[in-house]
Design a protein around this motif. Structure first.
Motif, short mmCIF file in Angstrom:
data_model
loop_
_atom_site.label_atom_id
_atom_site.label_comp_id
_atom_site.label_asym_id
_atom_site.label_seq_id
_atom_site.Cartn_x
_atom_site.Cartn_y
_atom_site.Cartn_z
N GLN A 139 0.80 -1.22 0.00
CA GLN A 139 0.00 0.00 0.00
C GLN A 139 0.84 1.27 0.00
O GLN A 139 0.40 2.32 -0.50
N THR A 140 2.04 1.22 0.55
CA THR A 140 2.89 2.41 0.54
C THR A 140 3.69 2.53 -0.75
O THR A 140 4.39 3.53 -0.96
N TYR A 141 3.60 1.52 -1.61
CA TYR A 141 4.34 1.53 -2.87
C TYR A 141 3.45 1.93 -4.04
O TYR A 141 3.77 2.86 -4.79
N ALA A 142 2.33 1.24 -4.19
CA ALA A 142 1.40 1.55 -5.29
C ALA A 142 0.07 0.85 -5.03
O ALA A 142 0.04 -0.19 -4.35
N PRO A 143 -1.02 1.37 -5.58
CA PRO A 143 -2.29 0.67 -5.49
C PRO A 143 -2.21 -0.68 -6.21
O PRO A 143 -1.48 -0.82 -7.19
N VAL A 144 -2.97 -1.64 -5.74
CA VAL A 144 -2.95 -2.99 -6.30
C VAL A 144 -4.34 -3.36 -6.81
O VAL A 144 -5.34 -3.10 -6.14
N THR A 145 -4.37 -3.96 -8.00
CA THR A 145 -5.61 -4.51 -8.55
C THR A 145 -5.33 -5.93 -9.03
O THR A 145 -4.39 -6.15 -9.80
N PHE A 146 -6.12 -6.88 -8.57
CA PHE A 146 -5.96 -8.27 -8.98
C PHE A 146 -6.88 -8.55 -10.16
O PHE A 146 -8.05 -8.13 -10.16
N VAL A 147 -6.36 -9.25 -11.15
CA VAL A 147 -7.15 -9.53 -12.36
C VAL A 147 -7.15 -11.02 -12.62
O VAL A 147 -6.11 -11.68 -12.59
N ALA A 148 -8.34 -11.56 -12.85
CA ALA A 148 -8.45 -12.99 -13.17
C ALA A 148 -8.03 -13.24 -14.62
O ALA A 148 -7.42 -14.26 -14.93
N ASP A 149 -8.36 -12.31 -15.51
CA ASP A 149 -8.02 -12.44 -16.92
C ASP A 149 -7.18 -11.24 -17.33
O ASP A 149 -7.67 -10.11 -17.41
N PRO A 150 -5.88 -11.45 -17.57
CA PRO A 150 -4.99 -10.33 -17.93
C PRO A 150 -5.45 -9.55 -19.16
O PRO A 150 -5.12 -8.37 -19.30
N ASN A 151 -6.19 -10.20 -20.06
CA ASN A 151 -6.66 -9.50 -21.26
C ASN A 151 -7.51 -8.29 -20.93
O ASN A 151 -7.62 -7.36 -21.74
#
Length: 219
Positions: A139-151
């Motif tokens: 959290q102190t580095y960058a926001p994170v978003t998890f994606v099931a499908d990279p496309n």
């Protein structure tokens, strides 16, 4: 003791007869009865205190079921976070600072240090706890978003949305107490790399040691 027994005790210690003999006998009887009561009370009190002490010892010997059993912290998120930041920093040149978002594929792929992960590698989701722990660790580095499908985060030219980076992980391998983390990134159509980071832990803190296996592929 009954009155007859009390009189016998008093008589045995009775003083010689004199004009106030009757009053002296009565006073001796009262004192004798008072002493007897005090002895009985002291004995009973001692028994009560002994019983309480025994109960306390027995209770203290019993396990405290209310005690919280603290399990060792799972280091997986901390290990992955170190590798993710190291790879993201390695590829930061020419990109916004800080990264607007870190896209992380929601699942581990087979060894991404040996070949490109592909966009549909067979994998199981990382799980709610690991996603939460990774988000907190980064959290102190960058926001994170998890994606099931990279496309879903790639443009038609295969660059990543928001000029960001896509990270793919493989399961952690262990060599003794050191962790080997196969990891890959994707930035553009011909801009990606797979590598292995070696990490060592001390007092719950994980640090990068070196590139354990070098770069397996570069697109």
């Amino acid at each position: 003791m009954n009155d007859r027994e009390l009189l016998d005790v008093v008589a045995s210690d009775a003083p010689p007869a004199h004009p106030d003999y009757a009053d002296d006998v009565l006073r001796m009887a009262r004192r004798t009865r008072t002493r007897r009561r005090a002895v009985v009370l002291t004995a009973v009190t001692g028994l009560v205190l002994a019983a309480v002490g025994t109960t306390t010892v027995l209770q203290s010997a019993r396990p405290d079921h209310r005690a919280v059993q603290v399990k060792p912290a799972d280091p997986t998120a901390a290990i992955y976070a170190v590798a993710i930041k190291a790879l993201a920093e390695k590829n930061r040149d020419g990109h916004p600072k800080p990264w607007p978002v870190l896209y992380i594929q929601d699942g581990t792929c087979p060894d991404v240090s040996r070949e490109p992960p592909g966009f549909r590698c067979a994998h199981a989701p990382l799980g709610d706890k690991l996603r939460s722990d990774l988000t907190r660790a980064l959290q102190t580095y960058a926001p994170v978003t998890f994606v099931a499908d990279p496309n879903t985060v790639l443009r038609k030219d295969l660059t990543v949305l928001h000029d960001s980076i896509l990270i793919t992980l493989s399961p952690i391998r262990w060599e003794g107490a050191q962790a080997l983390v196969p990891i890959a990134d994707h930035i553009g159509g011909l801009n990606g790399m797979g590598t292995v980071y070696r990490e060592a832990g001390h007092d719950g803190q994980w640090t990068l040691v070196d590139l354990g296996g070098g770069a397996g592929w570069i697109s």
